[in-house]
Design an enzyme around this catalytic site. Structure first.
Site, PDB file in Angstrom:
ATOM      1  N   GLU A  61       9.365   3.424  11.205  1.00 28.04           N
ATOM      2  CA  GLU A  61      10.370   3.785  12.204  1.00 28.04           C
ATOM      3  C   GLU A  61      11.578   4.464  11.548  1.00 28.04           C
ATOM      4  O   GLU A  61      12.097   5.447  12.075  1.00 28.04           O
ATOM      5  CB  GLU A  61      10.829   2.535  12.956  1.00 28.04           C
ATOM      6  CG  GLU A  61       9.750   1.834  13.755  1.00 28.04           C
ATOM      7  CD  GLU A  61       8.975   0.790  12.954  1.00 28.04           C
ATOM      8  OE1 GLU A  61       8.259  -0.013  13.560  1.00 28.04           O
ATOM      9  OE2 GLU A  61       9.106   0.794  11.701  1.00 28.04           O
ATOM     10  N   PRO A 266      -4.983   1.076   0.378  1.00 27.92           N
ATOM     11  CA  PRO A 266      -4.794   0.000   1.363  1.00 27.92           C
ATOM     12  C   PRO A 266      -3.374   0.003   1.909  1.00 27.92           C
ATOM     13  O   PRO A 266      -2.421   0.343   1.209  1.00 27.92           O
ATOM     14  CB  PRO A 266      -5.084  -1.270   0.562  1.00 27.92           C
ATOM     15  CG  PRO A 266      -4.815  -0.902  -0.858  1.00 27.92           C
ATOM     16  CD  PRO A 266      -5.166   0.553  -0.994  1.00 27.92           C
ATOM     17  N   ARG A 267      -3.253  -0.382   3.163  1.00 26.08           N
ATOM     18  CA  ARG A 267      -1.927  -0.444   3.777  1.00 26.08           C
ATOM     19  C   ARG A 267      -1.023  -1.404   3.018  1.00 26.08           C
ATOM     20  O   ARG A 267       0.173  -1.170   2.862  1.00 26.08           O
ATOM     21  CB  ARG A 267      -2.056  -0.882   5.244  1.00 26.08           C
ATOM     22  CG  ARG A 267      -0.735  -1.031   5.985  1.00 26.08           C
ATOM     23  CD  ARG A 267      -0.017   0.298   6.112  1.00 26.08           C
ATOM     24  NE  ARG A 267       1.167   0.191   6.941  1.00 26.08           N
ATOM     25  CZ  ARG A 267       2.007   1.195   7.154  1.00 26.08           C
ATOM     26  NH1 ARG A 267       1.784   2.369   6.590  1.00 26.08           N
ATOM     27  NH2 ARG A 267       3.061   1.039   7.918  1.00 26.08           N
ATOM     28  N   GLY A 308       4.234   3.334  -2.235  1.00 28.54           N
ATOM     29  CA  GLY A 308       4.943   4.590  -2.052  1.00 28.54           C
ATOM     30  C   GLY A 308       4.242   5.824  -2.568  1.00 28.54           C
ATOM     31  O   GLY A 308       4.890   6.857  -2.772  1.00 28.54           O
ATOM     32  N   ASN A 333      -0.270   5.939  11.798  1.00 26.22           N
ATOM     33  CA  ASN A 333       0.301   7.224  12.207  1.00 26.22           C
ATOM     34  C   ASN A 333      -0.508   8.388  11.633  1.00 26.22           C
ATOM     35  O   ASN A 333      -0.453   8.656  10.431  1.00 26.22           O
ATOM     36  CB  ASN A 333       1.745   7.299  11.733  1.00 26.22           C
ATOM     37  CG  ASN A 333       2.433   8.577  12.148  1.00 26.22           C
ATOM     38  OD1 ASN A 333       1.859   9.405  12.852  1.00 26.22           O
ATOM     39  ND2 ASN A 333       3.656   8.753  11.709  1.00 26.22           N
TER      40      ASN A 333
END
Length: 430
Positions: A61, A266-267, A308, A333
């Site tokens: 966000e 991986p997330r 990152g 996203n």
């Protein structure tokens, strides 16, 4: 009744709040050096002049709001902007990327005394809330002080909408505290209206204006040199249950696509070791980035479990599967991949980005699959057909360009409301 009970509970739960936050601090989920900010305290003085306050829940966000912040501050040289988030990762990113005259603080825990302390110190002239991170005490106290509130990039997922149906009076009270609610899509606008918003518009989705994820140029050059002309595809932001599917697809394709390299990001990077252990049982040759395993010609699957670096791996390939979508968790996203000129593949479960994924499919810039077999077919087809890849990528660029004015439209609405508030304040003081 429910709001009164919530308020009473938060007033009485100070010892539990302290215990919970200290537990989080011990696990590295709170910043020890800035711990007091979670109680509404700060050593930083309020800057002079008008102050925007923008709240975003976490990384995704907050990143989507950076272009809006740039426009608001460029239009108002006498203004400053305070951004609040609730996670250590987002705080670190914002400290690195916020422009001049913008700064970050942690959002205080939603207890009335902490909220009042925060608002007493900062005295914002306008409050901007991103997506759907509603904190009742903060919203109500902001409203009581006459500070205009705007919901930007508002999103009400089907699950959230169903949940709020069981607390309609609560959400109606909260939404009616907002001067304006800006939904991401027509579906979000409709849900916001049904839940009680009095003034709702769809000006577009600010995620379209978010900057491309960054990458270290030296790392990118080194990996490109190592990979060379090997066929390569990426599985991005994967969740439990998906990595085994990705590995099965790799095993299916490696004989027909010689030298195939499959990259898994991986997330949650902390899962890297568990993923490696699971995939080793599937008899695949893998390397783990966090362990500095060398990426060699024998490596079939590269687990990039570092923080990152997703932007780095999007730049290494032009085929990207977006995770959290083969399992019923709502998707990730897809614009992150599209913006870096990747063909986007995703599963059926894209509820978190429903409008976006539907529009991408209609625009011909994404491929939807329902299982491992379809994913394998899609990847194989794209690896074989370069002209098809190029065509889909061009259509993806056009899709992003179609929403290019969203930031300016949203900024105009915000500035109009701010001007009205500042003028009213001056008249009241005269």
């Amino acid at each position: 009744m429910m709001l009164s009970l919530y308020r009473l509970t938060t007033i009485l739960s100070a010892p539990l709040i302290h215990f919970f936050l200290n537990q989080r601090k011990a696990r590295g989920k709170e910043d020890p050096a800035r711990f007091d900010e979670r109680f509404g305290k700060t050593d930083r003085p309020r800057p002079s002049g008008p102050l925007y306050w923008l709240h975003a829940a976490s990384v995704g966000e907050s990143l989507s709001l950076l272009p809006l912040i740039d426009v608001l501050l460029a239009d108002r040289p006498n203004c400053h902007l305070l951004m609040t988030t609730g996670t250590v990762t987002s705080a670190k990113l914002m400290q690195e990327r916020l422009p001049d005259r913008a700064f970050h603080q942690f959002i205080p825990v939603d207890r009335p005394s902490y909220v009042k302390r925060f608002l007493d110190h900062w005295r914002p002239d306008i409050s901007l809330w991103a997506e759907s991170d509603f904190w009742p005490n903060m919203i109500i106290e902001t409203q009581l002080r006459g500070i205009p509130m705007i919901l930007v990039n508002g999103r009400i997922s089907p699950n959230s909408f169903a949940g709020w149906q069981r607390a309609r009076k609560v959400i109606k009270t909260l939404l009616q505290g907002f001067t304006l609610c800006l939904g991401q899509s027509d579906e979000d606008v409709d849900r916001l209206n049904q839940l009680g918003s009095r003034n709702t518009k769809n000006l577009g989705n600010l995620k379209f204006a978010a900057p491309a994820l960054p990458a270290d140029d030296q790392e990118l050059a080194a990996l490109n040199s190592t990979i060379g002309d090997r066929p390569c595809w990426l599985a991005a932001s994967t969740h439990p249950g998906e990595e085994e599917i990705i590995a099965e697809v790799h095993k299916q394709l490696k004989d027909s696509h010689s030298g195939l390299l499959t990259v898994i990001v991986p997330r949650h990077p902390a899962r890297g070791e568990d993923i490696a252990e699971a995939l080793q049982r599937m008899d695949v040759n893998l390397a783990v980035r966090s362990k500095n395993n060398p990426l060699t010609t024998e490596t079939g699957i590269y687990i990039a479990d570092t923080m990152g670096e997703l932007g780095l791996f999007f730049r290494l390939t032009d085929i990207a599967f977006m995770g959290k979508s083969l399992v019923p968790l709502g998707g990730q996203n897809p614009l992150e991949a599209l913006r870096l000129e990747c063909v986007v593949i995703h599963g059926l479960h894209m509820a978190n980005f429903q409008w976006m994924s539907e529009q991408m499919h209609e625009s011909g810039c994404s491929i939807q699959v329902s299982n491992a077999a379809e994913l394998g077919d899609a990847v194989s087809d794209l690896l074989t057909d370069a002209s098809k890849r190029d065509q889909i990528i061009r259509q993806g660029s056009a899709f992003i360009d179609s929403q290019s004015q969203v930031t300016e439209r949203v900024a105009h609405e915000i500035e109009t409301i701010l001007d009205h508030h500042l003028a009213a304040s001056e008249n009241a003081a005269a």
